[in-house]
Design a protein around this motif. Sequence first.
Motif, short mmCIF file in Angstrom:
data_model
loop_
_atom_site.label_atom_id
_atom_site.label_comp_id
_atom_site.label_asym_id
_atom_site.label_seq_id
_atom_site.Cartn_x
_atom_site.Cartn_y
_atom_site.Cartn_z
N ILE A 58 -3.22 25.07 3.85
CA ILE A 58 -2.59 23.80 4.23
C ILE A 58 -2.64 22.79 3.10
O ILE A 58 -2.26 21.64 3.28
CB ILE A 58 -3.22 23.19 5.50
CG1 ILE A 58 -4.68 22.85 5.29
CG2 ILE A 58 -3.01 24.07 6.70
CD1 ILE A 58 -5.25 21.97 6.37
N GLY A 59 -3.12 23.19 1.94
CA GLY A 59 -3.16 22.26 0.81
C GLY A 59 -3.79 22.91 -0.40
O GLY A 59 -4.28 24.03 -0.34
N SER A 60 -3.75 22.19 -1.49
CA SER A 60 -4.37 22.68 -2.71
C SER A 60 -4.89 21.49 -3.51
O SER A 60 -4.47 20.37 -3.30
CB SER A 60 -3.36 23.47 -3.55
OG SER A 60 -2.29 22.64 -3.91
N VAL A 61 -5.81 21.77 -4.37
CA VAL A 61 -6.37 20.73 -5.23
C VAL A 61 -6.32 21.23 -6.67
O VAL A 61 -6.24 22.43 -6.92
CB VAL A 61 -7.82 20.37 -4.85
CG1 VAL A 61 -7.89 19.74 -3.48
CG2 VAL A 61 -8.72 21.59 -4.91
N ASP A 62 -6.38 20.31 -7.59
CA ASP A 62 -6.43 20.73 -8.98
C ASP A 62 -7.85 21.21 -9.30
O ASP A 62 -8.71 21.26 -8.43
CB ASP A 62 -5.97 19.63 -9.92
CG ASP A 62 -6.86 18.41 -9.91
OD1 ASP A 62 -7.94 18.45 -9.30
OD2 ASP A 62 -6.49 17.41 -10.51
N CYS A 63 -8.10 21.52 -10.51
CA CYS A 63 -9.38 22.12 -10.89
C CYS A 63 -10.41 21.09 -11.34
O CYS A 63 -11.19 21.33 -12.24
CB CYS A 63 -9.17 23.16 -11.98
SG CYS A 63 -8.25 24.57 -11.36
N ILE A 104 -3.36 10.83 -2.63
CA ILE A 104 -3.53 12.10 -1.93
C ILE A 104 -2.91 12.01 -0.55
O ILE A 104 -3.17 11.06 0.19
CB ILE A 104 -5.02 12.46 -1.79
CG1 ILE A 104 -5.64 12.63 -3.17
CG2 ILE A 104 -5.20 13.72 -0.96
CD1 ILE A 104 -7.13 12.84 -3.14
N LYS A 105 -2.11 13.00 -0.22
CA LYS A 105 -1.54 13.08 1.13
C LYS A 105 -2.15 14.29 1.80
O LYS A 105 -1.89 15.44 1.43
CB LYS A 105 -0.02 13.20 1.06
CG LYS A 105 0.64 13.43 2.40
CD LYS A 105 0.43 12.26 3.34
CE LYS A 105 1.16 12.47 4.64
NZ LYS A 105 0.37 12.24 5.81
N GLU A 158 1.91 17.72 10.92
CA GLU A 158 1.75 17.78 9.47
C GLU A 158 1.09 19.09 9.04
O GLU A 158 1.49 19.72 8.06
CB GLU A 158 0.94 16.59 8.96
CG GLU A 158 1.65 15.28 9.06
CD GLU A 158 0.76 14.10 8.74
OE1 GLU A 158 1.30 13.06 8.33
OE2 GLU A 158 -0.48 14.20 8.88
N ILE A 159 0.06 19.49 9.78
CA ILE A 159 -0.63 20.75 9.46
C ILE A 159 0.32 21.93 9.64
O ILE A 159 0.38 22.81 8.80
CB ILE A 159 -1.90 20.90 10.32
CG1 ILE A 159 -2.93 19.84 9.91
CG2 ILE A 159 -2.48 22.31 10.21
CD1 ILE A 159 -4.14 19.75 10.82
N ARG A 160 1.09 21.91 10.70
CA ARG A 160 2.05 22.98 10.96
C ARG A 160 3.09 23.05 9.84
O ARG A 160 3.42 24.13 9.34
CB ARG A 160 2.72 22.75 12.33
CG ARG A 160 3.38 23.94 12.93
CD ARG A 160 3.81 23.73 14.40
NE ARG A 160 4.19 22.39 14.78
CZ ARG A 160 3.44 21.58 15.55
NH1 ARG A 160 2.28 21.98 16.01
NH2 ARG A 160 3.85 20.37 15.86
N ASP A 161 3.58 21.88 9.40
CA ASP A 161 4.55 21.85 8.29
C ASP A 161 3.95 22.42 7.01
O ASP A 161 4.60 23.18 6.30
CB ASP A 161 5.04 20.42 8.04
CG ASP A 161 5.93 19.89 9.16
OD1 ASP A 161 6.41 20.71 9.99
OD2 ASP A 161 6.13 18.66 9.20
N CYS A 162 2.71 22.03 6.71
CA CYS A 162 2.05 22.54 5.50
C CYS A 162 1.84 24.05 5.59
O CYS A 162 2.08 24.78 4.62
CB CYS A 162 0.70 21.85 5.29
SG CYS A 162 0.85 20.18 4.64
#
Length: 81
Positions: A50-55, A25-26, A33-37
Amino acid sequence: SAEVHRCFFRKFIRLICKHISKEHIKIPITNEEIRDCLNEYSLAGFPGCIGSVDCVHISWVNCPSMLKNLHNGKEGYTTIE
């Protein structure tokens, strides 16, 4: 409130960083990094993300009782979605 969610999210991210392998996990940590995401997800049509996760549903043993009805799903137990 937005402030409560922001504080929870920051604590959640810190716990994930501490307890889950960095090999898999990154998570954006620095402001850069947050700004890039934020920029990448905004371009994809998800402003503010700023991110996603699987289910995967992870058991939440110590879920506060006032939140249990919001986090109890088809699995039959309280989860963090």
